[in-house]
Design a protein around this motif. Structure first.
Motif, PDB file in Angstrom:
ATOM      1  N   GLU A 247       0.833  -1.203   0.000  1.00 39.99           N
ATOM      2  CA  GLU A 247       0.000   0.000   0.000  1.00 39.99           C
ATOM      3  C   GLU A 247       0.869   1.255   0.000  1.00 39.99           C
ATOM      4  O   GLU A 247       0.561   2.238  -0.692  1.00 39.99           O
ATOM      5  CB  GLU A 247      -0.910  -0.007   1.243  1.00 39.99           C
ATOM      6  N   CYS A 249       3.820   1.499  -1.341  1.00 36.92           N
ATOM      7  CA  CYS A 249       4.373   1.620  -2.694  1.00 36.92           C
ATOM      8  C   CYS A 249       3.343   2.210  -3.655  1.00 36.92           C
ATOM      9  O   CYS A 249       3.677   3.050  -4.495  1.00 36.92           O
ATOM     10  CB  CYS A 249       4.836   0.249  -3.199  1.00 36.92           C
ATOM     11  N   GLU A 250       2.100   1.775  -3.530  1.00 32.45           N
ATOM     12  CA  GLU A 250       1.055   2.273  -4.417  1.00 32.45           C
ATOM     13  C   GLU A 250       0.780   3.746  -4.172  1.00 32.45           C
ATOM     14  O   GLU A 250       0.558   4.515  -5.111  1.00 32.45           O
ATOM     15  CB  GLU A 250      -0.214   1.445  -4.228  1.00 32.45           C
ATOM     16  N   LYS A 251       0.789   4.169  -2.897  1.00 35.55           N
ATOM     17  CA  LYS A 251       0.593   5.587  -2.597  1.00 35.55           C
ATOM     18  C   LYS A 251       1.750   6.408  -3.139  1.00 35.55           C
ATOM     19  O   LYS A 251       1.570   7.504  -3.679  1.00 35.55           O
ATOM     20  CB  LYS A 251       0.474   5.780  -1.089  1.00 35.55           C
ATOM     21  N   ALA A 253       3.590   5.655  -5.693  1.00 36.35           N
ATOM     22  CA  ALA A 253       3.499   5.692  -7.154  1.00 36.35           C
ATOM     23  C   ALA A 253       2.413   6.642  -7.633  1.00 36.35           C
ATOM     24  O   ALA A 253       2.503   7.190  -8.735  1.00 36.35           O
ATOM     25  CB  ALA A 253       3.239   4.283  -7.690  1.00 36.35           C
ATOM     26  N   SER A 254       1.370   6.840  -6.807  1.00 37.62           N
ATOM     27  CA  SER A 254       0.272   7.700  -7.231  1.00 37.62           C
ATOM     28  C   SER A 254       0.653   9.172  -7.179  1.00 37.62           C
ATOM     29  O   SER A 254       0.010  10.006  -7.797  1.00 37.62           O
ATOM     30  CB  SER A 254      -0.955   7.463  -6.339  1.00 37.62           C
ATOM     31  N   THR A 255       1.697   9.492  -6.414  1.00 41.28           N
ATOM     32  CA  THR A 255       2.195  10.868  -6.376  1.00 41.28           C
ATOM     33  C   THR A 255       3.358  10.996  -7.336  1.00 41.28           C
ATOM     34  O   THR A 255       3.702  10.061  -8.051  1.00 41.28           O
ATOM     35  CB  THR A 255       2.631  11.224  -4.944  1.00 41.28           C
ATOM     36  N   LEU A 336       5.513  -1.634 -10.472  1.00 38.81           N
ATOM     37  CA  LEU A 336       5.994  -0.354  -9.947  1.00 38.81           C
ATOM     38  C   LEU A 336       7.513  -0.296  -9.977  1.00 38.81           C
ATOM     39  O   LEU A 336       8.105   0.733 -10.319  1.00 38.81           O
ATOM     40  CB  LEU A 336       5.481  -0.150  -8.518  1.00 38.81           C
ATOM     41  N   THR A 339       8.743   0.285 -13.425  1.00 39.92           N
ATOM     42  CA  THR A 339       8.576   1.687 -13.803  1.00 39.92           C
ATOM     43  C   THR A 339       9.756   2.517 -13.323  1.00 39.92           C
ATOM     44  O   THR A 339      10.194   3.460 -13.983  1.00 39.92           O
ATOM     45  CB  THR A 339       7.272   2.241 -13.214  1.00 39.92           C
TER      46      THR A 339
END
Length: 632
Positions: A247, A249-251, A253-255, A336, A339
């Motif tokens: 979670e 990592c996903e947050k 990546a979203s920024t 991620l 990327t």
């Protein structure tokens, strides 16, 4: 339904196991108090011995973190002791009621208090989860502090029994060295690696650990996978921490992803080594950033190792835990991570270079003749292993593919009778460049970055790391290759004399021909025609009629054609093949002779190994049909 006596037996078993656990928890609690006393004593000595204010601040910071971690550890133990004491009291009351006959033992109550339910309680306790999570956060902070020691000293290496180790962070020291750029011992050369990296099918401990994570599993590995399993409705503490990290990592990546200054891997051989100071800003790493990823991996694996040592008296290998942990974490954050490490422009440029070098021979790419492979596809096994990176989903398994491919080169040379202990780095690199060019992995530079940034640190700093570094050097060498010089047409072969003139008229007349007719019909004096019986009926051969040199025979005159190879259509591998066919140097009884018209294949005067038919004619076309009919 169980009988009353069976329920009573279950109660006694649970009481016995809980008492044993209670004693272990109290022993761990006493050890924590002793460690606290040692930390207090050591802190004063280290601060007093500091030579400047920076060192004093460093030791005070470590002391504060250790004390905090110790507090969380003591609180965690207190929660567990309190729960075990309550359960023991309830079980003893139930036993007394059963023994005195003052009441019945309810089966459902016994089941809820059974020792087998302890792990379930530990995994669902919010208080315990909070203490463990805070302890891991402090452990991560300790790692970050130790990774950046004062300039006047590398690190404090004398505290082997402090809380840092009690929290299973002793193994992290090697990871901290990697973060801080500390020197890493490397093998003397590629030949030395054969002593520690045998073939993948042998009993090498390193290979077996990596392979066993996806093939045959031991009970220990099965249990590890259960610990890290994030599917299903019930999760262990370890699995919940993995989900929290995913979670995070996903947050992240979203920024706006904060990327470090990147170094072109194709130019890495001449690029200066990055240090933490110029690789990242002053803020702590987060999300899928490589440094944060390795922090999480190190802390979690060391926590698991310590838990097994403390609770089950089992010694787990930290590296093996990380390999399995990597699979479970990477399955959720692989996209991620890619990327963060992908280099599409460099991948495209490198693949285009390999495409243009696809026809290059071993000789053209610098492989010494004595080390050149005689296989139809030279070093095909190493090429296949390098291409198998495509199917490897974790960076460590990709690294395994690289090391396996490199190791196979040595094994093939050894099988061919080459003294591999005398192979230098230059020879290995020449062969390695050839294998990489022929493998032509579509995303090799991105995969290289993926391995360098995310593979388990202990793997990338050993023998496998040597091969990873050699891959980087080879990529740089390939990028710098001069295509014009490497793919220069082979004009060493001049005119070739052939006896079967009509056959080559037809071959040269094809839309795309490998041959050019220099002269369709010439007379050559001092030679006679001979046919090789074994070749006449083999339609796959380019020729079956050769010459015998007879300088003393005045009537020895033959009609021949003169051809050349078409350098515009013949690729380097085809050129190597055609040279072996038309100018054989290893065929018993035959040799290549320079004639006034060009080079010709001739039969020796002594008895050759082939069946030679002397032809009583000047032109092969006169007897071709009758000769073939007679043999048929």
């Amino acid at each position: 339904m169980q009988s009353s006596s069976a329920v009573a037996v279950d109660v006694r078993k649970s009481i016995s196991k809980y008492q044993e656990l209670h004693e272990k928890l109290w022993a761990r609690s006493r050890d924590a108090v002793l460690k606290r006393n040692r930390i207090d004593a050591a802190e004063g000595r280290l601060v007093d011995a500091a030579s400047n204010e920076e060192e004093r601040q460093y030791h005070r910071r470590l002391y504060e973190l250790r004390v905090r971690a110790l507090d969380f550890s003591i609180k965690e133990l207190a929660i567990e002791i309190s729960h075990v004491s309550d359960v023991l009291e309830s079980l003893r009351n139930a036993q007394v009621a059963q023994d005195t006959g003052t009441g019945n033992i309810e089966e459902s109550k016994v089941a809820s208090l059974a020792f087998e339910r302890y792990e379930e309680w530990a995994g669902s306790s919010h208080e315990l989860y909070a203490m463990r999570s805070q302890a891991l956060e402090v452990a991560t902070e300790i790692m970050r502090v130790r990774a950046q020691p004062p300039k006047s000293q590398e690190s404090d290496r004398d505290e082997e029994n402090d809380l840092y180790l009690s929290l299973a962070l002793g193994h992290v020291r090697s990871h901290a060295q990697s973060f801080s750029g500390a020197a890493i011992d490397e093998p003397d050369g590629p030949a030395a690696l054969l002593q520690s990296i045998p073939r993948a099918s042998s009993a090498s401990e390193w290979w077996q650990r990596l392979l066993s994570t996806s093939t045959q599993r031991t009970p220990q590995q099965t249990y590890m996978r259960a610990l890290f399993n994030t599917s299903g409705h019930v999760h262990t503490f370890e699995a919940r921490k993995i989900l929290e990290y995913v979670e995070e990592c996903e947050k992240f990546a979203s920024t706006a992803m904060r990327r470090r200054p990147t170094v072109s891997y194709s130019d890495a051989a001449t690029s200066p080594r990055r240090t933490p100071a110029d690789a990242t800003d002053a803020s702590p790493p987060c999300g899928i950033e490589p440094k944060r990823f390795h922090e999480f991996m190190a802390v979690m694996s060391c926590y698991v190792v310590e838990q097994q040592r403390e609770l089950h008296n089992e010694e787990w290998d930290d590296e093996e835990v990380q390999l399995i942990l990597e699979e479970h974490v990477m399955s959720s954050v692989r996209s991620l991570a890619k990327t963060f490490t992908e280099r599409p422009a460099e991948d495209l440029k490198f693949r285009e270079k390999c495409d243009r070098l696809a026809s290059a021979t071993q000789e053209q790419l610098g492989v010494p003749r004595e080390y050149a492979s005689s296989e139809l596809v030279p070093y095909c096994e190493a090429i296949a292993l390098l291409r198998s990176m495509f199917f490897a989903l974790t960076p460590s398994k990709k690294l395994f593919c690289v090391a396996s491919a490199a190791n196979t080169i040595f094994e093939q040379l050894r099988t061919a009778g080459v003294a591999v202990n005398r192979i230098g780095a230059d020879v290995f690199m020449d062969i390695w460049v050839y294998v990489i060019v022929k493998a032509n992995v579509s995303d090799l530079i991105s995969s290289m970055s993926f391995m360098a940034e995310y593979a388990v640190r202990s793997l990338s700093t050993g023998q496998a790391g040597y091969f990873l570094a050699s891959l980087q050097v080879a990529i740089s060498a390939i990028v710098r290759l001069d295509l014009a010089a490497v793919l220069k047409p082979d004009d060493s072969v001049g005119a070739i004399v052939v006896c079967q003139r009509e056959k080559y008229w037809k071959l040269a007349g094809q839309p795309v021909s490998h041959f050019q007719i220099v002269n369709p019909c010439l007379t050559l004096v001092g030679y006679k025609l001979c046919a090789v019986r074994e070749w006449l009926l083999n339609s796959a051969r380019f020729f079956s009629v050769i010459l015998r040199h007879t300088p003393d025979d005045a009537n020895a005159v033959v009609s021949v054609a003169v051809i050349k190879f078409n350098l515009g259509t013949v690729t380097p591998p085809q050129m190597e093949f055609l040279k072996k066919v038309f100018l054989p140097s290893d065929q018993p009884g035959l040799y290549v002779r320079d004639t006034p018209l060009g080079q010709a294949v001739c039969v020796r005067d002594e008895m050759p190994a082939l069946s030679i038919l002397e032809l009583d004619c000047h032109d092969y076309t006169e007897v071709e049909q009758s000769l073939l009919d007679g043999l048929a």
